[in-house]
Design a protein around this motif. Structure first.
Motif, PDB file in Angstrom:
ATOM      1  N   ASP A 382       0.840  -1.192   0.000  1.00  0.00           N
ATOM      2  CA  ASP A 382       0.000   0.000   0.000  1.00  0.00           C
ATOM      3  C   ASP A 382       0.880   1.249   0.000  1.00  0.00           C
ATOM      4  OD1 ASP A 382      -2.214   1.768   0.416  1.00  0.00           O
ATOM      5  OD2 ASP A 382      -1.758   1.745   2.572  1.00  0.00           O
ATOM      6  N   ALA A 383       0.926   1.942  -1.130  1.00  0.00           N
ATOM      7  CA  ALA A 383       1.635   3.223  -1.201  1.00  0.00           C
ATOM      8  C   ALA A 383       0.704   4.309  -0.681  1.00  0.00           C
ATOM      9  CB  ALA A 383       2.060   3.516  -2.633  1.00  0.00           C
ATOM     10  N   GLY A 384       1.092   4.980   0.395  1.00  0.00           N
ATOM     11  CA  GLY A 384       0.214   5.955   1.035  1.00  0.00           C
ATOM     12  C   GLY A 384      -0.103   7.155   0.165  1.00  0.00           C
ATOM     13  N   HIS A 385      -1.263   7.768   0.443  1.00  0.00           N
ATOM     14  CA  HIS A 385      -1.689   9.032  -0.173  1.00  0.00           C
ATOM     15  C   HIS A 385      -1.887   8.877  -1.689  1.00  0.00           C
ATOM     16  CE1 HIS A 385      -0.893  10.750   3.769  1.00  0.00           C
ATOM     17  NE2 HIS A 385       0.239  10.069   3.754  1.00  0.00           N
ATOM     18  N   PRO A 390      -1.201  14.829  -1.143  1.00  0.00           N
ATOM     19  CA  PRO A 390       0.245  14.676  -1.328  1.00  0.00           C
ATOM     20  C   PRO A 390       0.942  14.025  -0.142  1.00  0.00           C
ATOM     21  CG  PRO A 390      -0.251  16.933  -0.729  1.00  0.00           C
ATOM     22  CD  PRO A 390      -1.573  16.246  -0.879  1.00  0.00           C
ATOM     23  N   GLY A 391       0.298  14.026   1.019  1.00  0.00           N
ATOM     24  CA  GLY A 391       0.975  13.520   2.201  1.00  0.00           C
ATOM     25  C   GLY A 391       1.973  14.524   2.738  1.00  0.00           C
ATOM     26  N   ALA A 392       2.992  14.050   3.406  1.00  0.00           N
ATOM     27  CA  ALA A 392       4.002  14.927   4.007  1.00  0.00           C
ATOM     28  C   ALA A 392       4.841  15.612   2.925  1.00  0.00           C
ATOM     29  CB  ALA A 392       4.897  14.120   4.933  1.00  0.00           C
ATOM     30  N   GLN A 393       5.273  16.837   3.222  1.00  0.00           N
ATOM     31  CA  GLN A 393       6.126  17.579   2.292  1.00  0.00           C
ATOM     32  C   GLN A 393       7.207  18.301   3.083  1.00  0.00           C
ATOM     33  OE1 GLN A 393       3.947  19.631  -1.063  1.00  0.00           O
ATOM     34  NE2 GLN A 393       2.175  19.231   0.269  1.00  0.00           N
ATOM     35  N   GLY A 394       8.403  18.302   2.533  1.00  0.00           N
ATOM     36  CA  GLY A 394       9.497  19.011   3.185  1.00  0.00           C
ATOM     37  C   GLY A 394      10.810  18.766   2.484  1.00  0.00           C
ATOM     38  N   ASN A 395      11.663  19.771   2.487  1.00  0.00           N
ATOM     39  CA  ASN A 395      13.000  19.667   1.892  1.00  0.00           C
ATOM     40  C   ASN A 395      12.964  19.146   0.451  1.00  0.00           C
ATOM     41  OD1 ASN A 395      14.914  20.436   4.124  1.00  0.00           O
ATOM     42  ND2 ASN A 395      13.809  18.764   5.170  1.00  0.00           N
ATOM     43  N   GLY A 396      11.935  19.561  -0.276  1.00  0.00           N
ATOM     44  CA  GLY A 396      11.839  19.200  -1.690  1.00  0.00           C
ATOM     45  C   GLY A 396      11.280  17.808  -1.951  1.00  0.00           C
ATOM     46  N   ILE A 397      10.807  17.119  -0.925  1.00  0.00           N
ATOM     47  CA  ILE A 397      10.273  15.764  -1.080  1.00  0.00           C
ATOM     48  C   ILE A 397       8.764  15.783  -0.844  1.00  0.00           C
ATOM     49  CG2 ILE A 397      10.319  13.393  -0.199  1.00  0.00           C
ATOM     50  CD1 ILE A 397      13.184  13.886   0.700  1.00  0.00           C
ATOM     51  N   ILE A 398       8.023  15.096  -1.711  1.00  0.00           N
ATOM     52  CA  ILE A 398       6.575  14.925  -1.559  1.00  0.00           C
ATOM     53  C   ILE A 398       6.320  13.449  -1.269  1.00  0.00           C
ATOM     54  CG2 ILE A 398       4.321  15.132  -2.660  1.00  0.00           C
ATOM     55  CD1 ILE A 398       5.505  17.341  -4.413  1.00  0.00           C
ATOM     56  N   ASN A 401       4.930  10.756  -3.813  1.00  0.00           N
ATOM     57  CA  ASN A 401       5.806  10.359  -4.914  1.00  0.00           C
ATOM     58  C   ASN A 401       6.866   9.357  -4.480  1.00  0.00           C
ATOM     59  OD1 ASN A 401       4.406  12.137  -6.577  1.00  0.00           O
ATOM     60  ND2 ASN A 401       5.850  13.812  -6.242  1.00  0.00           N
ATOM     61  N   ILE A 402       7.537   9.657  -3.374  1.00  0.00           N
ATOM     62  CA  ILE A 402       8.629   8.763  -2.965  1.00  0.00           C
ATOM     63  C   ILE A 402       8.100   7.406  -2.510  1.00  0.00           C
ATOM     64  CG2 ILE A 402       8.758   9.597  -0.571  1.00  0.00           C
ATOM     65  CD1 ILE A 402      11.836   9.278  -0.863  1.00  0.00           C
ATOM     66  N   VAL A 403       6.938   7.386  -1.845  1.00  0.00           N
ATOM     67  CA  VAL A 403       6.444   6.090  -1.374  1.00  0.00           C
ATOM     68  C   VAL A 403       5.931   5.246  -2.532  1.00  0.00           C
ATOM     69  CG1 VAL A 403       5.942   6.977   0.924  1.00  0.00           C
ATOM     70  CG2 VAL A 403       4.124   6.932  -0.790  1.00  0.00           C
ATOM     71  N   PHE A 520      11.780  11.075   8.075  1.00  0.00           N
ATOM     72  CA  PHE A 520      11.094  12.365   8.155  1.00  0.00           C
ATOM     73  C   PHE A 520      11.555  13.291   7.027  1.00  0.00           C
ATOM     74  CE2 PHE A 520      10.336  10.660  12.277  1.00  0.00           C
ATOM     75  CZ  PHE A 520       9.174  11.276  12.748  1.00  0.00           C
ATOM     76  N   VAL A 521      10.616  13.652   6.149  1.00  0.00           N
ATOM     77  CA  VAL A 521      10.966  14.582   5.070  1.00  0.00           C
ATOM     78  C   VAL A 521      11.245  15.971   5.630  1.00  0.00           C
ATOM     79  CG1 VAL A 521       9.641  13.259   3.385  1.00  0.00           C
ATOM     80  CG2 VAL A 521       8.562  15.196   4.564  1.00  0.00           C
ATOM     81  N   THR A 522      10.795  16.237   6.846  1.00  0.00           N
ATOM     82  CA  THR A 522      10.994  17.546   7.482  1.00  0.00           C
ATOM     83  C   THR A 522      12.319  17.636   8.236  1.00  0.00           C
ATOM     84  OG1 THR A 522       9.603  16.670   9.266  1.00  0.00           O
ATOM     85  CG2 THR A 522       8.579  18.170   7.671  1.00  0.00           C
TER      86      THR A 522
END
Length: 553
Positions: A382-385, A390-398, A401-403, A520-522
């Motif tokens: 299960d890939a979240g969101h 978009p889910g969590a966002q921070g430091n240029g990561i969404i 997309n990454i999950v 943590f993307v943050t």
């Protein structure tokens, strides 16, 4: 978490409960001026000192009759479990900050679901009662299923609906406490009592010498003997209290044992063997006059019906299928056994050191003989969101997309290993939480893994995994732990925690389930690792390896 397990004792003087530093600490039993050789817990207290689990104070006393704080109890438990790793996450409790002397042990004990706070507080100097000590010990050494141990206890003040009955029953089954008289569950426990519980759980050679058992007078056997019989069975033959499998097992007979047969009731025989009168099925006893002395009755071998893996820290092995039978030894977490028969209650017949023996199935993961690995399993990834979420966002990561990238790589790697993979999404679409659960349930999946990335304050960091205790709690925790260990090792993230948390998708899926947070993307450190070339492949391989670890035993 299923229970709010409170532990710890108020003490005017906080004693030292620290690992023993350097050198051999073994000394005579009088190492403490207040624990002589005649003290009831002298062996247990000495053992914990030798193992570096608990020591006395600088004056050379142990103060066995004094209470224990929650902080001290946390240190003893984590020392006993060899779980003293520094805690890298943020404080979980408002009254225990990172500078507190027992901070690492308190956080680790909470991660392991051995202790839990209340309303964000841990109350490190709070009191512990005897029932709470039983719960802490049982959960630490014998797992979550200890709460649901079947059967009653003989303590006059513990009934079947008492909240800690299962934990107390587990300690009785493991020969850690005596099952008679009063338990006094609401009385404050002492340092000596907690030491005794832990030492006996750690070392099967240190047990409660007085188990309250008494030799029961045997009924006089009917003098009329129909014939002498000989047991002809591949596995030990259960001698029951009545003529039918619904009756309890009194003892067992080995192949070739001789018995006196007194009467027949249907297909059952009333016999007198080495353990007294009882009933056995007639198919497994032959009239001695009909036995061909030239024929070997033991040339056929029993075949296992199941295989089991021990899930408790230690698991008692006994001569017969009940806690009243003598102990033959103990199995350790992760050991595997072949199961030849399921008896009354929750006991199973195994081979131990080449001989027939019994152990409790409540502390075994079971599978069909020959079943191995994850090949052929149906696993939901299960890939979240997704899409507008978009889910969590921070430091240029969404996060979405990454999950998804990691999840698709997990799918490919699992399919290469022969796994039937079901994806809740394989592109940038949105699936509701209930929709994700429905996909897993319709697939009749063997396990469910939800992949996420985290966000919080800039200082929060590390990988963490979650499970929920509503369904298949023990298996879900093992799955979460296996993946967490691989994520930390193979992606170089800090170890944050493995925790029982009721996220919707793992609370409502009925198969072993886990939700993982890659990092943590943050957090700058975590985000930089996630942005490194090849990170997605490393993370995917870690997830796959964790799943494989869970299934491979």
């Amino acid at each position: 978490m299923k229970n709010n397990i409170l532990a710890g004792l108020a003490s005017a003087l906080i004693l030292t409960v620290l690992p023993v530093a350097g050198g051999n600490t073994a000394e005579a039993v009088d190492r403490y001026s207040d624990v002589g050789s005649g003290h009831w817990a002298a062996d247990e207290i000495e053992y914990l000192a030798e193992e570096g689990v608990a020591t006395g104070d600088a004056s050379g006393t142990f103060r066995p009759n004094e209470s224990l704080t929650r902080a001290q109890a946390s240190i003893m438990i984590t020392n006993a479990l060899n779980e003293q790793a520094p805690y890298a996450g943020s404080p979980s409790f408002s009254d225990v900050d990172a500078g507190y002397w027992a901070y690492d042990s308190i956080e680790r004990a909470a991660q392991l679901d051995i202790f839990q706070g209340s309303n964000g507080h841990f109350n490190p100097g709070g009191n512990i009662e005897k029932a709470q000590v039983a719960a802490v010990t049982a959960r630490a050494f014998f797992g979550e299923d200890a709460e649901n141990a079947a059967g009653s206890v003989d303590y006059e003040d513990i009934d079947n609906d008492f909240w800690a009955k299962g934990y107390i029953k587990t300690l009785v089954d493991q020969d850690i406490i005596e099952d008679s008289g009063q338990f006094n569950p609401n009385e404050a426990a002492t340092r000596a009592e907690f030491s005794a519980y832990i030492a006996r759980a750690m070392n099967g050679d240190i047990q409660d010498g007085n188990d309250g058992s008494q030799e029961q007078p045997q009924e006089e056997t009917d003098s009329r003997v129909l014939y002498e019989g000989v047991v002809d069975a591949d596995t030990p033959l259960n001698v029951r209290s009545g003529p039918g499998t619904e009756n309890g097992v009194l003892y067992t007979l080995q192949d070739g044992s001789t018995v006196d047969v007194h009467e027949r009731t249907g297909s059952w025989l009333k016999i007198d063997g080495h353990g007294g009168e009882g009933y056995v099925h007639g198919n497994y006893v032959t009239n001695v006059d009909e036995v061909d002395s030239d024929q070997d009755n033991t040339n056929s071998s029993a075949e296992p019906i199941l295989e089991g893996k021990v899930t408790a820290s230690t698991l008692m092995v006994r001569e017969g299928p009940s806690a009243s039978n003598d102990s033959l030894g103990r199995l350790s977490r992760g050991e595997t056994v072949k199961i030849y028969e399921e008896t009354n209650g929750s006991w199973v017949l195994i081979k131990y050191n080449g001989d027939w023996a019994y152990t409790h199935s409540g502390y075994l993961d079971e599978r069909e003989p020959g079943e191995s690995g994850m090949a052929g399993k149906t696993i939901v990834i299960d890939a979240g969101h997704g899409d507008h979420d978009p889910g969590a966002q921070g430091n240029g990561i969404i996060e979405k997309n990454i999950v998804l990238d990691v999840a698709l790589r997990v799918q490919s790697k699992l399919e290469n290993e022969g796994v039937n993979v079901v994806m809740t999404r394989d592109d940038d679409t949105f699936v509701s939480l209930s929709g994700r659960v429905n996909i897993a349930e319709r697939a009749d999946a063997d396990s469910f893994v939800s992949i996420h990335a985290n966000a919080a304050t800039a200082s929060a960091n590390g990988a963490e995994t979650f499970y929920d205790g509503s369904h298949r709690a023990r298996e879900s925790r093992e799955l979460a732990q296996s993946i967490q260990d691989r994520l930390v090792r193979e992606t170089d993230m800090n170890y944050r925690r493995v925790s029982n948390t009721g996220f919707y998708v793992i609370r409502n899926t009925t198969m072993p389930s886990t939700l993982i947070e890659l990092g943590f993307v943050t957090n700058t450190h975590d985000a930089n690792r996630m942005k490194q070339s090849g990170y997605e492949n490393k993370a995917a391989q870690a997830v796959v390896n964790g799943i494989d670890d869970y299934y491979s035993w």
